[in-house]
Scaffold this active site. Structure first.
Site, PDB file in Angstrom:
ATOM      1  N   CYS A 289      43.888  35.543  42.978  1.00 45.96           N
ATOM      2  CA  CYS A 289      43.744  36.920  42.522  1.00 45.96           C
ATOM      3  C   CYS A 289      42.736  36.942  41.380  1.00 45.96           C
ATOM      4  O   CYS A 289      42.831  36.163  40.439  1.00 45.96           O
ATOM      5  CB  CYS A 289      45.096  37.447  42.029  1.00 45.96           C
ATOM      6  SG  CYS A 289      45.004  39.091  41.288  1.00 45.96           S
TER       7      CYS A 289
ATOM      8  N   CYS B 261      44.578  37.895  37.908  1.00 47.89           N
ATOM      9  CA  CYS B 261      45.552  37.033  37.210  1.00 47.89           C
ATOM     10  C   CYS B 261      45.502  35.560  37.584  1.00 47.89           C
ATOM     11  O   CYS B 261      46.165  34.747  36.941  1.00 47.89           O
ATOM     12  CB  CYS B 261      46.961  37.566  37.425  1.00 47.89           C
ATOM     13  SG  CYS B 261      47.622  37.291  39.095  1.00 47.89           S
TER      14      CYS B 261
ATOM     15  N   CYS C  92      35.439  42.130  61.058  1.00 49.69           N
ATOM     16  CA  CYS C  92      35.839  43.466  60.604  1.00 49.69           C
ATOM     17  C   CYS C  92      35.056  43.893  59.364  1.00 49.69           C
ATOM     18  O   CYS C  92      35.102  45.051  58.969  1.00 49.69           O
ATOM     19  CB  CYS C  92      37.341  43.526  60.331  1.00 49.69           C
ATOM     20  SG  CYS C  92      37.881  42.614  58.875  1.00 49.69           S
TER      21      CYS C  92
ATOM     22  N   CYS D  68      48.902  41.665  44.939  1.00 48.04           N
ATOM     23  CA  CYS D  68      49.265  40.394  44.326  1.00 48.04           C
ATOM     24  C   CYS D  68      50.699  40.500  43.815  1.00 48.04           C
ATOM     25  O   CYS D  68      51.046  41.452  43.106  1.00 48.04           O
ATOM     26  CB  CYS D  68      48.312  40.078  43.167  1.00 48.04           C
ATOM     27  SG  CYS D  68      48.781  38.624  42.209  1.00 48.04           S
TER      28      CYS D  68
ATOM     29  N   CYS E  84      50.740  40.304  39.666  1.00 46.93           N
ATOM     30  CA  CYS E  84      50.232  41.368  38.787  1.00 46.93           C
ATOM     31  C   CYS E  84      50.162  42.736  39.456  1.00 46.93           C
ATOM     32  O   CYS E  84      49.912  43.733  38.784  1.00 46.93           O
ATOM     33  CB  CYS E  84      48.868  40.999  38.221  1.00 46.93           C
ATOM     34  SG  CYS E  84      47.528  41.020  39.441  1.00 46.93           S
TER      35      CYS E  84
ATOM     36  N   HIS F  21      45.663  45.458  43.798  1.00 51.34           N
ATOM     37  CA  HIS F  21      45.400  45.812  45.197  1.00 51.34           C
ATOM     38  C   HIS F  21      44.416  44.809  45.799  1.00 51.34           C
ATOM     39  O   HIS F  21      43.338  44.576  45.263  1.00 51.34           O
ATOM     40  CB  HIS F  21      44.802  47.221  45.276  1.00 51.34           C
ATOM     41  CG  HIS F  21      44.337  47.597  46.640  1.00 51.34           C
ATOM     42  ND1 HIS F  21      45.203  47.925  47.658  1.00 51.34           N
ATOM     43  CD2 HIS F  21      43.087  47.690  47.157  1.00 51.34           C
ATOM     44  CE1 HIS F  21      44.496  48.218  48.747  1.00 51.34           C
ATOM     45  NE2 HIS F  21      43.209  48.077  48.470  1.00 51.34           N
TER      46      HIS F  21
ATOM     47  N   HIS G  43      44.723  45.308  53.049  1.00 49.80           N
ATOM     48  CA  HIS G  43      45.782  45.716  53.964  1.00 49.80           C
ATOM     49  C   HIS G  43      46.049  44.605  54.979  1.00 49.80           C
ATOM     50  O   HIS G  43      45.210  43.729  55.193  1.00 49.80           O
ATOM     51  CB  HIS G  43      45.402  47.008  54.692  1.00 49.80           C
ATOM     52  CG  HIS G  43      45.413  48.190  53.798  1.00 49.80           C
ATOM     53  ND1 HIS G  43      44.321  48.541  53.022  1.00 49.80           N
ATOM     54  CD2 HIS G  43      46.381  49.094  53.515  1.00 49.80           C
ATOM     55  CE1 HIS G  43      44.627  49.610  52.307  1.00 49.80           C
ATOM     56  NE2 HIS G  43      45.867  49.968  52.592  1.00 49.80           N
TER      57      HIS G  43
ATOM     58  N   ASP H 154      46.741  42.356  64.296  1.00 54.06           N
ATOM     59  CA  ASP H 154      45.778  41.996  65.345  1.00 54.06           C
ATOM     60  C   ASP H 154      45.062  40.679  65.038  1.00 54.06           C
ATOM     61  O   ASP H 154      43.937  40.464  65.460  1.00 54.06           O
ATOM     62  CB  ASP H 154      44.762  43.118  65.544  1.00 54.06           C
ATOM     63  CG  ASP H 154      43.966  43.440  64.287  1.00 54.06           C
ATOM     64  OD1 ASP H 154      44.225  42.826  63.232  1.00 54.06           O
ATOM     65  OD2 ASP H 154      43.083  44.317  64.356  1.00 54.06           O
TER      66      ASP H 154
ATOM     67  N   ARG I  13      46.484  39.775  60.360  1.00 54.06           N
ATOM     68  CA  ARG I  13      45.151  39.779  59.742  1.00 54.06           C
ATOM     69  C   ARG I  13      45.274  40.416  58.363  1.00 54.06           C
ATOM     70  O   ARG I  13      45.412  41.619  58.240  1.00 54.06           O
ATOM     71  CB  ARG I  13      44.147  40.554  60.587  1.00 54.06           C
ATOM     72  CG  ARG I  13      42.770  40.683  59.908  1.00 54.06           C
ATOM     73  CD  ARG I  13      41.719  41.303  60.831  1.00 54.06           C
ATOM     74  NE  ARG I  13      42.120  42.553  61.420  1.00 54.06           N
ATOM     75  CZ  ARG I  13      41.798  43.761  60.932  1.00 54.06           C
ATOM     76  NH1 ARG I  13      41.061  43.890  59.854  1.00 54.06           N
ATOM     77  NH2 ARG I  13      42.219  44.855  61.558  1.00 54.06           N
TER      78      ARG I  13
ATOM     79  N   CYS J 144      43.421  41.660  55.662  1.00 54.47           N
ATOM     80  CA  CYS J 144      42.059  42.152  55.489  1.00 54.47           C
ATOM     81  C   CYS J 144      41.876  42.418  53.992  1.00 54.47           C
ATOM     82  O   CYS J 144      42.426  43.378  53.454  1.00 54.47           O
ATOM     83  CB  CYS J 144      41.912  43.428  56.315  1.00 54.47           C
ATOM     84  SG  CYS J 144      40.249  44.077  56.367  1.00 54.47           S
TER      85      CYS J 144
END
Length: 168
Positions: A77, A80, A95, A126, A129, A132, A135, A139, A147, A149
């Site tokens: 991350c 952190c 993708c 994470c 902490c 974001h 997602h 698939d 996956r 992503c």
């Protein structure tokens, strides 16, 4: 081509507005081991990192530094230093974002239902902490079929392949 149009629409929607409740993610009132106010995060993250990690933004597809990066090591991350993914589970998904079929350890991330922008998805943050990351979708390749992503700006590569070190 249809995938490109679909991804472009998602990105444009995420850049134009954000309807998610950010109080559940990073900040002084969060229930994460590392808890900082938005002002504290602004002091240690770049503007781009802050936009994605704190405000739940996203990168344009194909622009992240780890999208087509395949060296041996771990991905931590960026906020952190928590070890999130191993290069052993990274795969080329085409993708536009770095993709992994599994996490480095079972408690590395939290999965949060996300119904923003009229879609039903699962957000990945994470576990240490609340930053974001991206997602998760169903698939991906075997053995998990998942996956993850992930935004490159949310992670930092470390070529020390030891999962025992969690320093930033």
């Amino acid at each position: 081509m249809k995938l490109f149009v679909f991804l472009s629409i998602i990105i444009l929607a995420s850049l134009s507005c954000n309807t998610q409740d950010n109080s559940k993610s990073m900040g002084a009132t969060s229930k994460y081991e590392i808890s900082k106010s938005k002002e504290e995060w602004k002091k240690i993250l770049t503007a781009e990192e802050y936009k994605v990690l704190i405000e739940k933004g996203t990168e344009y597809p194909g622009t992240g530094e780890y999208n087509l990066f395949f060296e041996n090591g771990v991905y931590k991350c960026r906020a952190c230093g928590n070890i999130l993914f191993s290069s052993n589970t990274k795969f080329k998904s085409s993708c536009g974002w770095p993709s992994f079929y599994d996490v480095a350890k079972t408690d590395a991330v939290r999965e949060i239902p996300d119904s923003s922008f009229g879609m039903i998805r699962t957000e990945v943050v994470c576990a240490k902490c609340g930053g974001h990351l991206g997602h998760i979708f169903d698939d991906g390749p075997k053995p998990t079929g998942l996956r993850y992503c992930i935004n490159s700006i949310s992670i930092k590569f470390d070529n020390n392949d030891s999962l025992k070190t969690e320093n930033k």
